[in-house]
Design a protein around this motif. Structure first.
Motif, PDB file in Angstrom:
ATOM      1  N   LEU A 111      10.509  -5.436  -1.081  1.00  0.00           N
ATOM      2  CA  LEU A 111      10.278  -4.338  -0.165  1.00  0.00           C
ATOM      3  C   LEU A 111       9.443  -3.260  -0.835  1.00  0.00           C
ATOM      4  CD1 LEU A 111      13.319  -1.946   0.167  1.00  0.00           C
ATOM      5  CD2 LEU A 111      13.374  -3.852  -1.423  1.00  0.00           C
ATOM      6  N   ASN A 112       8.575  -2.641  -0.053  1.00  0.00           N
ATOM      7  CA  ASN A 112       7.724  -1.562  -0.535  1.00  0.00           C
ATOM      8  C   ASN A 112       8.471  -0.247  -0.372  1.00  0.00           C
ATOM      9  OD1 ASN A 112       5.753   0.272  -1.167  1.00  0.00           O
ATOM     10  ND2 ASN A 112       4.391  -0.239   0.520  1.00  0.00           N
ATOM     11  N   ILE A 113       8.928   0.306  -1.476  1.00  0.00           N
ATOM     12  CA  ILE A 113       9.683   1.553  -1.452  1.00  0.00           C
ATOM     13  C   ILE A 113       8.875   2.667  -0.798  1.00  0.00           C
ATOM     14  CG2 ILE A 113      10.695   3.352  -2.922  1.00  0.00           C
ATOM     15  CD1 ILE A 113      12.397   0.839  -2.794  1.00  0.00           C
ATOM     16  N   ALA A 114       7.558   2.656  -1.022  1.00  0.00           N
ATOM     17  CA  ALA A 114       6.695   3.705  -0.479  1.00  0.00           C
ATOM     18  C   ALA A 114       6.568   3.623   1.036  1.00  0.00           C
ATOM     19  CB  ALA A 114       5.309   3.639  -1.120  1.00  0.00           C
ATOM     20  N   GLY A 115       7.071   2.559   1.651  1.00  0.00           N
ATOM     21  CA  GLY A 115       7.057   2.453   3.104  1.00  0.00           C
ATOM     22  C   GLY A 115       8.225   3.172   3.761  1.00  0.00           C
ATOM     23  N   LEU A 116       9.105   3.771   2.957  1.00  0.00           N
ATOM     24  CA  LEU A 116      10.286   4.458   3.473  1.00  0.00           C
ATOM     25  C   LEU A 116      10.061   5.963   3.590  1.00  0.00           C
ATOM     26  CD1 LEU A 116      12.979   2.589   1.344  1.00  0.00           C
ATOM     27  CD2 LEU A 116      12.716   2.423   3.833  1.00  0.00           C
ATOM     28  N   ASN A 117      10.969   6.620   4.304  1.00  0.00           N
ATOM     29  CA  ASN A 117      11.013   8.079   4.326  1.00  0.00           C
ATOM     30  C   ASN A 117      12.460   8.490   4.569  1.00  0.00           C
ATOM     31  OD1 ASN A 117      11.515   8.084   7.208  1.00  0.00           O
ATOM     32  ND2 ASN A 117       9.303   7.769   7.511  1.00  0.00           N
ATOM     33  N   ALA A 118      12.712   9.770   4.642  1.00  0.00           N
ATOM     34  CA  ALA A 118      14.084  10.260   4.756  1.00  0.00           C
ATOM     35  C   ALA A 118      14.765   9.763   6.025  1.00  0.00           C
ATOM     36  CB  ALA A 118      14.086  11.789   4.724  1.00  0.00           C
ATOM     37  N   GLN A 119      13.991   9.544   7.090  1.00  0.00           N
ATOM     38  CA  GLN A 119      14.575   9.103   8.348  1.00  0.00           C
ATOM     39  C   GLN A 119      14.887   7.606   8.350  1.00  0.00           C
ATOM     40  OE1 GLN A 119      11.769  11.310   8.322  1.00  0.00           O
ATOM     41  NE2 GLN A 119      13.388  12.860   8.466  1.00  0.00           N
ATOM     42  N   THR A 120      14.071   6.808   7.661  1.00  0.00           N
ATOM     43  CA  THR A 120      14.256   5.355   7.714  1.00  0.00           C
ATOM     44  C   THR A 120      15.208   4.826   6.648  1.00  0.00           C
ATOM     45  OG1 THR A 120      12.244   5.056   6.369  1.00  0.00           O
ATOM     46  CG2 THR A 120      12.005   4.945   8.774  1.00  0.00           C
TER      47      THR A 120
ATOM     48  N   VAL B  97       0.855  -1.184   0.000  1.00  0.00           N
ATOM     49  CA  VAL B  97       0.000   0.000   0.000  1.00  0.00           C
ATOM     50  C   VAL B  97       0.890   1.232   0.000  1.00  0.00           C
ATOM     51  CG1 VAL B  97      -1.725   1.301   1.312  1.00  0.00           C
ATOM     52  CG2 VAL B  97      -1.871  -1.183   1.199  1.00  0.00           C
ATOM     53  N   TYR B  98       0.525   2.242  -0.790  1.00  0.00           N
ATOM     54  CA  TYR B  98       1.291   3.480  -0.805  1.00  0.00           C
ATOM     55  C   TYR B  98       1.153   4.201   0.530  1.00  0.00           C
ATOM     56  CZ  TYR B  98       2.670   8.273  -1.517  1.00  0.00           C
ATOM     57  OH  TYR B  98       3.269   9.490  -1.353  1.00  0.00           O
ATOM     58  N   LYS B  99       2.261   4.726   1.037  1.00  0.00           N
ATOM     59  CA  LYS B  99       2.255   5.528   2.258  1.00  0.00           C
ATOM     60  C   LYS B  99       3.046   6.805   2.017  1.00  0.00           C
ATOM     61  CE  LYS B  99       2.223   1.425   5.268  1.00  0.00           C
ATOM     62  NZ  LYS B  99       2.963   0.717   6.341  1.00  0.00           N
ATOM     63  N   ASP B 100       2.597   7.888   2.635  1.00  0.00           N
ATOM     64  CA  ASP B 100       3.344   9.134   2.530  1.00  0.00           C
ATOM     65  C   ASP B 100       4.446   9.162   3.581  1.00  0.00           C
ATOM     66  OD1 ASP B 100       2.135   9.768   4.949  1.00  0.00           O
ATOM     67  OD2 ASP B 100       0.723  11.197   4.072  1.00  0.00           O
ATOM     68  N   ALA B 101       5.121  10.301   3.716  1.00  0.00           N
ATOM     69  CA  ALA B 101       6.270  10.397   4.617  1.00  0.00           C
ATOM     70  C   ALA B 101       5.883  10.221   6.079  1.00  0.00           C
ATOM     71  CB  ALA B 101       6.968  11.737   4.425  1.00  0.00           C
ATOM     72  N   THR B 102       4.595  10.395   6.402  1.00  0.00           N
ATOM     73  CA  THR B 102       4.139  10.226   7.784  1.00  0.00           C
ATOM     74  C   THR B 102       3.674   8.802   8.059  1.00  0.00           C
ATOM     75  OG1 THR B 102       1.817  10.811   7.359  1.00  0.00           O
ATOM     76  CG2 THR B 102       3.364  12.621   7.752  1.00  0.00           C
ATOM     77  N   GLY B 103       3.714   7.932   7.044  1.00  0.00           N
ATOM     78  CA  GLY B 103       3.282   6.554   7.212  1.00  0.00           C
ATOM     79  C   GLY B 103       1.805   6.334   6.978  1.00  0.00           C
ATOM     80  N   LYS B 104       1.111   7.343   6.492  1.00  0.00           N
ATOM     81  CA  LYS B 104      -0.322   7.224   6.239  1.00  0.00           C
ATOM     82  C   LYS B 104      -0.598   7.059   4.750  1.00  0.00           C
ATOM     83  CE  LYS B 104      -1.829   9.923  10.263  1.00  0.00           C
ATOM     84  NZ  LYS B 104      -2.610  11.100  10.730  1.00  0.00           N
ATOM     85  N   THR B 105      -1.717   6.401   4.435  1.00  0.00           N
ATOM     86  CA  THR B 105      -2.192   6.317   3.050  1.00  0.00           C
ATOM     87  C   THR B 105      -3.246   7.399   2.884  1.00  0.00           C
ATOM     88  OG1 THR B 105      -1.801   3.931   3.008  1.00  0.00           O
ATOM     89  CG2 THR B 105      -3.249   4.831   1.311  1.00  0.00           C
TER      90      THR B 105
END
Length: 394
Positions: free
Chosen positions: A372-381, A35-43
């Motif tokens: 791995l789901n690339i969209a599950g990442l953000n700058a911190q992770t 599932v797509y997630k934004d930088a805050t972890g929400k869809t």
């Protein structure tokens, strides 16, 4: 009677989701669920979707049934989105379905009705629901090589060699873009060779396009599907709106059957409607009405396209950042494929033991085949994941 039922194997992704929820660690990272997630972890709910829902709420005056094929405006809009001008609308039979999964299921049902002896050829690897549904329907199944073992790139020679073994009338299931689970796509030149083989061997393509707009853009992501539809005598296409409209829970998909013979469109349309009637009668409408409202309103469509492009660029940025961090830590280019792949997924090429080590030692969850789901990442992770990959010897 119920005592005769057999236990079914647990769905690996659903089991992974459950394990992630039960993990008490605060620093855990979920890269498993698709599932797509934004930088805050929400869809998030897309802006145009919210606006379309408000418009529907204000204007809709009935919840009566739609037709067996669904809302005609939705069918027309989706045919145009996926196929553009590649095929005349009169050559396309189409029905709304409950999500892309429903479209795959109905497409396989149609194949089973029309050619019960046809073998369905699937890429190795592919989305796990593909072989699961084929097997459940009792249809003959075979695999063609798709990914190189040493580098996560397309094994095109192996693919073409394996498909030479398909017999006339067989069906080849192809990913239209953003291959799931690998992220590795065919080039347009390779697609042209595949089309030539399909024509030569008299094979029917069944294209699954679930991520249009997530790879190289709406038009570029549809280019291969349009090539196929315009050049082969017949093809089947399953499309999903879950990802590019962000309406996962609305279960919004479409199935198309295309023939260059105009006279067959009516027969195909009647059979698709028949299958809908047998399985769920009328397809769900709310998601389809959202999509039709957006695609038929110039302002809403422009805003949707703009937000979708932001999402796509964001995922490309995550890919590039992860590849760059891994290059820095490993002092090699062996992870460069992550920047070259497209869509939500890539496979690291890790062993199941290494994937388990990532989970146990670092709280990083991904599917056992190292998808791995690339969209599950953000700058911190990203730095956390990169260090864990190197620490686990991947």
């Amino acid at each position: 009677m119920l005592t005769n039922l057999k236990d079914q194997p647990a769905d690996k992704i659903l089991a992974l989701m459950a394990a992630y929820r039960e993990d008490p660690r605060d620093n855990k990272i979920d890269l498993g669920v698709g599932v797509y997630k934004d930088a805050t972890g929400k869809t998030p709910v897309m802006r145009a979707v919210k606006a379309a829902e408000k418009k529907i709420w204000e204007e809709q005056d009935s919840k009566s049934y739609t037709g067996l094929a669904g809302d005609p405006a939705y069918g027309d809009a989706m045919v145009d989105l996926v196929l553009g001008s590649a095929v005349a609308r009169g050559n396309v039979a189409a029905v709304a379905t409950p999500g892309g999964t429903g479209a795959i299921r109905q497409g396989l049902e149609l194949i089973k009705m029309a050619a019960p002896g046809a073998t369905v050829w699937l890429s190795a690897p592919t989305w796990p629901n593909h072989p699961s549904i084929v097997k459940y329907l009792g249809m003959p199944m075979a695999e063609y090589r798709y990914l190189n073992d040493d580098t996560p790139t397309v094994n095109f020679d192996g693919m073409m060699e394996d498909l030479q073994g398909a017999k006339a009338g067989d069906v080849v299931l192809l990913h239209g873009c953003c291959h799931n689970p690998t992220g590795a796509n065919l080039t347009l030149a390779q697609w042209a060779e595949v089309i030539a083989l399909l024509q030569e061997r008299e094979l029917t393509p069944f294209v699954d396009i679930a991520y249009q707009g997530f790879g190289d853009g709406l038009e570029d992501d549809a280019a291969a599907v349009r090539m196929v539809a315009s050049e082969v005598p017949e093809c089947i296409i399953a499309a999903s709106c879950s990802k590019n409209f962000g309406i996962y829970r609305e279960r919004t998909g479409i199935l198309m059957a295309i023939s260059q013979d105009d006279a067959l469109q009516g027969r195909a349309q009647a059979n698709l409607a028949f299958l809908n009637r047998q399985n769920y009668s009328f397809p769900p409408d709310h998601g389809a009405r959202i999509v039709a409202t957006i695609l038929n309103d110039a302002d809403l469509k422009a805003d949707w396209m703009a937000e979708l492009e932001e999402i796509r660029q964001g995922m490309l940025g995550l890919r590039e950042a992860l590849a760059a961090e891994l290059k820095r830590l490993s002092n090699s280019d062996r992870f460069e494929f992550l920047a070259q792949h497209r869509g939500m997924f890539s496979r690291l090429g890790a062993t199941p033991e290494q994937v388990e080590k990532l989970r146990a030692d670092h709280g990083i969850y991904m599917v056992g085949d190292s998808r791995l789901n690339i969209a599950g990442l953000n700058a911190q992770t990203i730095p956390v994941l990169a260090k864990a990959i190197i620490d686990c010897g991947i």
